[in-house]
Design an enzyme around this catalytic site. Structure first.
Site, PDB file in Angstrom:
ATOM      1  N   LYS A 274       1.209   4.433  -2.702  1.00 45.02           N
ATOM      2  CA  LYS A 274       0.967   5.834  -2.346  1.00 45.02           C
ATOM      3  C   LYS A 274       2.229   6.671  -2.595  1.00 45.02           C
ATOM      4  O   LYS A 274       2.143   7.847  -2.939  1.00 45.02           O
ATOM      5  CB  LYS A 274       0.521   5.940  -0.884  1.00 45.02           C
ATOM      6  CG  LYS A 274      -0.905   5.400  -0.643  1.00 45.02           C
ATOM      7  CD  LYS A 274      -1.961   6.267  -1.318  1.00 45.02           C
ATOM      8  CE  LYS A 274      -3.372   5.927  -0.826  1.00 45.02           C
ATOM      9  NZ  LYS A 274      -4.410   6.721  -1.494  1.00 45.02           N
TER      10      LYS A 274
ATOM     11  N   TYR B 116       0.852  -1.202   0.000  1.00 50.70           N
ATOM     12  CA  TYR B 116       0.000   0.000   0.000  1.00 50.70           C
ATOM     13  C   TYR B 116       0.882   1.245   0.000  1.00 50.70           C
ATOM     14  O   TYR B 116       0.695   2.166  -0.795  1.00 50.70           O
ATOM     15  CB  TYR B 116      -0.894  -0.031   1.240  1.00 50.70           C
ATOM     16  CG  TYR B 116      -1.714   1.224   1.488  1.00 50.70           C
ATOM     17  CD1 TYR B 116      -2.847   1.500   0.717  1.00 50.70           C
ATOM     18  CD2 TYR B 116      -1.361   2.123   2.498  1.00 50.70           C
ATOM     19  CE1 TYR B 116      -3.597   2.641   0.953  1.00 50.70           C
ATOM     20  CE2 TYR B 116      -2.117   3.268   2.735  1.00 50.70           C
ATOM     21  CZ  TYR B 116      -3.232   3.522   1.958  1.00 50.70           C
ATOM     22  OH  TYR B 116      -3.975   4.648   2.197  1.00 50.70           O
TER      23      TYR B 116
END
Ligand SMILES: Cc1cc2nc3c(=O)[nH]c(=O)nc-3n(C[C@H](O)[C@H](O)[C@H](O)COP(=O)(O)OP(=O)(O)OC[C@H]3O[C@@H](n4cnc5c(N)ncnc54)[C@H](O)[C@@H]3O)c2cc1C
Ligand SMILES: NC(=O)c1ccc[n+]([C@@H]2O[C@H](COP(=O)([O-])OP(=O)(O)OC[C@H]3O[C@@H](n4cnc5c(N)ncnc54)[C@H](OP(=O)(O)O)[C@@H]3O)[C@@H](O)[C@H]2O)c1
Lengths: 244, 438
Positions: free
Chosen positions: A153, A149
Site C-alpha cells: 500500500k 500488505y
C-alpha cells in the site's frame, strides 16, 4: 451519461461506491474476478433502483497480460475509474513465503500500476477523467503485524502521488482514498475500535467526495490523519519496540 | 462474538453473526453450521431472531425485477422496506402491507407474516406473496409457491425463520396515484365508543387506534382512532403535492444517542398523546392529507427510539382476541394492566380479518381485535404477562411471536395447538424456549 468503472466490485466498498455513483446517475461497469450470481443481481439492482445501465466484466488484477484487452473491450472509456481491489494476505506466511508476499504486492501494487497505467494513457489522450484508488493507513508506516500488505500500500500511495503529479497538467484527476479500518470481509471477525472503524458506505461516500471535490488525498474518518501523523513521528528505535 | 439483541434490547446475548452477500459462502455456512437462525434487520422485539449463531441476511438486498405492467416485485430477502419504497413510490406503487416501521427486511416480513393497518380489509403479507426462493437445512435451494412445494411455502410464511433461509421473494404490489394519505382522526372518550367507531369505520382501508392506558374508570380506553385512504391525484391540496405527487420519504431523522433513564419514557409518550388529544382545533374528528411516512411510520423519525426504555430494555406484548370477546376481553385486560401499576403508557389497537390457508401454523393474525403494549423490563412484569396470557387464552386468543421474549411452552401449545415441529438446524432462542424442536 457518465460512466464509472469499479475494479473489485464484489467488495463491500466496491458495492457501496457503485451505489453512490449510480445514485448520481452514472452508468456503472462492475469488474470483478468472478462474475457470479451476486454480481449479476447487483447489476440488476443498480439498474432498477437508479434507472441507469449497469454491466458486469471479468477482471483479474493479477492477470496483467490481459489488462490491455480488458480496457479495449469496454464499450466506452469510463469517466471515472475506481480501484477498490486488494488483498490483506497472511502476514506470517507472507514474511516467510515469497509466493504469498508476491501475491499481495502483485495484486495491491503491480495490479494497480498495470491497469491504472492503461487508463492514465487513455485519459491523458482525451484530457479528462478521474482515477480514484483505495490505499490504506497501513501504507504510512511498516508495522510488524502487516508490513507486507503495508509496503504494497505504501508503494501504491507513492505511485498514485506521482501519477497525480504527472496527469494533473493534462486535466486528469487522481485521488488517493486512505481508510483506517473498514467493517468488511477483509478484516472478518477482527475486533477494531468502533470510532475508528468506517462502514463501507462511508468509504463509498469518501470515494464520491474525492471525485466530486477533486480531492488529492482523503482519509476516511479524518482522525486517522492525525493518528498516522503521530505514528509517523515516533522515532524508529522506539517504534521497533512497540507491539503493534 | 459480540453483544446482540433485537428491538426490545431484551434479551441481550453474546452471538456470532455471519455476514455475506454471496450465495456460495451462505450455502456453505448453512451446511456446516449445526444450529443458527437467519436474521433480518432485528426489528422483532424479543428473541425470535437471536441465537448464539445468527446469519445476517442484510447483504442479500438486491432488487431483481420490477414488473410495472403486472405490478410485481422480485427482490432478495435482505432488502429493507425503506429502500423498496424509494423505488416503488415514484413509479406509482406501494407495499401491499406494511408494519409500523419501514426498517424491516422483506425476509422478516415473510417470516413474521406481518400485518398492517389494513388487515381487516386486505389481509396479511401472505396474501400478496407469489413465490419465494428458500435454502433448506440440507443446503438445497428450492423455489416454492402455492403450487410448488406448497407445504413448505405455507409454513415459511409466518414460520419465524424455522423452515430455512428465505433468499428472495416475488410479491404483488399496490397501485397508488399519490404518496399521500387522506387521514381522519376521531376522538373516542372510552373503550365502548372506540369499538363502535371501529365497527362503523370498518370499510376504511387503514385503521388503528392509540389508547391512553393511564385512564381508568369511565375514561378507560380514551383514545384516538386514525383512519386512512390513499389519496387520488385530484384529491391533492397544495401545489407542492400536485407538483410532486409521488414523492418518497426523506431520510432525515433524529436519533436517541444513548439509553435513557427509564422514567423519561412516561413523560415523552404521554406528552405526544396529550398533544394529539387536546389539539386545539381537534373537536371530535379532524381530517387532513398526510404523507405516507408520518402516517405509517410515525416512530421512524426517531432512530433508536427503543433506547428511551433504558438499558434493561422492554417487552412488547401483542395479542389478538376474537371480536365476540371484544369489549369484555379488552376491558378486563386494560383494567388488569392499569391496576398492576405497570402502566404501558400507550396501547395500539387494530382489527384483523380472517386468516387464510396461505400462512403457517404459527402465523399470528386471526379474526378479531389485536392490542399491542410496551412494558419496560422490571421485576414483576413477567408475572403480569403470564396472567395476561391466561386471560388471552380464556378469550380464545393468542400472542404474536415476533414480539415475544418470555411466553412459556405450555401457553404456546395452547395458543398454537397445531404445533410446529422443526429440525434443529434453524433454531432461535425463542424456538428453543417454546420447545419447538423434537
Ligand atoms: C416500531 C415497530 C413497529 C412494528 N409494527 C408492526 C406491525 O404493525 N405489524 C407487524 O406485523 N409487525 C410489526 N413490527 C414487527 C416487525 O415487523 C417484525 O418483527 C419483522 O419480522 C421484523 O423484520 P426484520 O427484518 O427486522 O426481522 P428480524 O427481526 O431480524 O427477524 C424476525 C424473524 O424473521 C426471521 N427472518 C428474517 N429474515 C429471514 C430470512 N431471510 N429467512 C428466514 N427467516 C428470516 C428471523 O429468523 C426471525 O424469526 C414492528 C416492529 C417495530 C420495531
Ligand atoms: N477492511 C479494511 O479494514 C481496510 C482498511 C484499509 C484499506 N482497505 C482497502 O479497501 C479496499 C477494499 O477492501 P475491503 O475491505 O472491501 O475488502 P474485501 O471485501 O476483501 O475486498 C477486496 C476485493 O478485492 C478483490 N480482489 C482480490 N484480489 C483480486 C484480483 N486479483 N483481481 C481482482 N479483484 C481482486 C476481491 O475479490 P473477491 O470478492 O472475488 O474476493 C474483493 O472483492 C482494499 O483495497 C483494501 O486494501 C481495507
Amino acid at each position: 451519461m457518465k460512466t464509472a468503472l469499479i475494479l473489485g466490485s464484489n467488495s463491500d466498498v466496491g458495492i457501496a461506491s457503485a451505489h453512490r455513483f449510480a445514485k448520481e446517475g452514472f452508468d456503472i461497469y462492475l469488474a470483478t474476478r468472478n462474475v457470479n450470481q451476486s454480481q449479476k443481481n447487483l447489476a440488476n439492482d443498480l439498474a432498477i433502483r437508479y434507472q441507469i445501465s449497469c454491466e458486469t466484466f471479468q477482471f483479474d488484477a493479477l492477470d496483467t497480460e490481459v489488462h490491455p484487452q480488458f480496457v479495449e473491450n469496454l464499450p466506452l472509456i469510463p469517466d471515472v475509474v475506481i480501484s477498490v481491489f486488494g488483498v490483506l494476505g497472511d502476514q506470517e506466511q507472507a514474511s516467510r513465503n515469497f509466493k504469498e508476499a508476491a501475491r499481495v504486492v502483485n495484486t495491491n501494487f503491480l495490479g494497480n500500476v498495470s491497469i491504472l497505467g492503461l487508463f492514465a494513457e487513455k485519459f491523458e489522450a482525451i484530457g479528462s477523467g478521474s482515477i480514484i484508488c483505495i490505499s490504506s493507513v497501513a501504507g504510512e508506516r511498516g508495522r510488524k503485524s502487516n508490513y507486507i500488505y503495508g509496503s504494497s500500500k505504501a508503494a501504491l500511495t507513492c505511485y498514485l502521488s506521482g501519477l497525480r503529479a504527472e496527469l494533473s497538467s493534462f486535466g486528469v484527476h487522481v485521488a488517493t482514498v486512505i481508510p483506517g479500518f473498514i467493517k468488511t470481509k477483509m478484516i472478518g471477525d477482527m475486533q477494531t475500535p468502533a470510532p475508528l472503524t468506517a462502514l463501507p458506505e462511508e468509504v463509498g461516500e469518501a470515494v464520491y467526495k474525492a471525485f466530486s471535490k477533486k480531492k488529492s488525498v482523503i482519509y476516511v474518518r479524518g482522525i486517522w490523519w492525525l493518528i498516522m501523523l503521530i505514528i509517523k513521528l515516533i522515532p524508529e528505535n522506539i517504534f521497533k519496540k512497540l507491539n503493534f | 462474538m459480540a453483544k446482540l439483541s433485537s428491538w426490545g434490547n431484551y434479551p441481550l446475548i453474546e452471538a456470532k453473526e455471519f455476514y455475506t452477500h454471496e450465495f456460495e459462502p451462505l450455502s456453505d455456512y448453512i451446511q456446516s453450521t449445526e444450529t443458527f437462525i437467519p436474521r433480518g434487520n432485528g426489528r422483532s422485539y424479543g428473541d425470535s431472531a437471536l441465537n448464539g449463531k445468527v446469519a445476517s441476511m442484510l447483504g442479500f438486498n438486491r432488487i431483481l425485477n420490477f414488473d410495472v405492467v403486472r405490478g410485481e416485485l422480485t427482490a432478495e430477502a435482505g432488502v429493507l422496506f425503506s429502500d423498496l419504497l424509494e423505488v416503488l413510490v415514484p413509479k406509482g406503487f406501494f407495499l401491499p402491507v406494511t408494519p409500523g416501521t419501514k426498517f424491516i427486511t422483506l425476509g422478516g416480513a415473510i417470516a413474521s407474516n406481518v400485518h398492517g393497518k389494513n388487515h381487516h380489509k386486505e389481509g396479511a403479507f401472505s396474501n400478496f406473496v407469489l413465490e419465494l426462493g428458500l435454502m433448506t437445512a440440507q443446503g438445497q435451494y428450492i423455489i416454492c409457491s402455492p403450487t410448488n412445494h406448497s407445504d413448505i411455502f405455507r409454513q415459511t410464511i409466518g414460520g419465524m425463520g424455522l423452515t430455512g433461509v428465505i433468499l428472495w421473494v416475488r410479491f404483488r404490489l399496490k397501485k397508488i396515484q399519490s404518496s399521500y394519505i387522506k387521514q381522519v382522526n376521531h376522538k373516542a372518550k372510552n373503550l365502548g365508543e372506540l369499538l363502535s367507531l371501529f365497527e362503523s369505520c370498518n370499510s376504511s382501508t387503514y385503521s388503528v387506534a392509540w389508547i391512553d392506558c393511564q385512564k381508568g374508570g369511565k375514561d378507560l380506553g380514551r383514545s384516538i382512532l386514525i383512519l386512512g385512504e390513499h389519496a387520488d391525484l385530484d384529491e391533492l391540496e397544495t401545489t407542492d403535492q400536485r407538483n410532486f405527487p409521488l414523492k418518497s420519504h426523506s431520510n432525515k431523522h433524529v436519533s436517541v444517542p444513548f439509553h435513557f433513564p427509564s422514567g423519561m419514557l412516561n413523560r415523552w409518550t404521554v406528552s405526544i398523546f396529550n398533544h394529539l388529544y387536546f389539539h386545539k382545533e381537534f373537536q371530535s374528528s379532524r381530517s387532513f392529507l398526510a404523507h405516507y411516512d408520518p402516517f405509517f411510520y410515525p416512530l421512524d423519525k426517531i432512530l433508536h427510539w427503543n433506547r428511551i426504555y433504558g438499558k434493561k430494555g422492554f417487552l412488547q406484548y401483542q395479542f389478538v382476541i376474537p371480536f365476540e370477546a371484544g369489549a369484555e376481553g379488552l376491558e378486563l385486560i386494560l383494567q388488569k394492566i392499569s391496576a398492576s401499576g405497570f402502566a404501558s403508557f400507550l396501547a395500539v389497537l387494530k382489527t384483523f380479518g380472517p386468516s387464510t390457508s396461505l400462512e403457517s401454523d404459527i402465523s399470528f393474525p386471526q379474526k378479531g381485535y389485536t392490542l399491542a403494549l410496551d412494558f419496560p423490563v422490571s421485576s414483576g412484569i413477567f408475572e403480569l404477562l403470564d396472567e395476561l396470557d391466561q386471560l388471552v387464552l380464556n378469550f380464545g386468543g393468542r400472542v404474536y411471536l415476533t414480539k415475544d421474549a418470555r411466553m412459556s411452552p405450555e401457553t404456546f401449545q395452547k395458543m398454537y395447538p397445531l404445533g410446529f415441529p422443526t429440525q434443529p438446524k434453524f433454531s432461535s432462542l425463542q424456538s428453543q424456549r417454546l420447545k419447538l424442536h423434537i
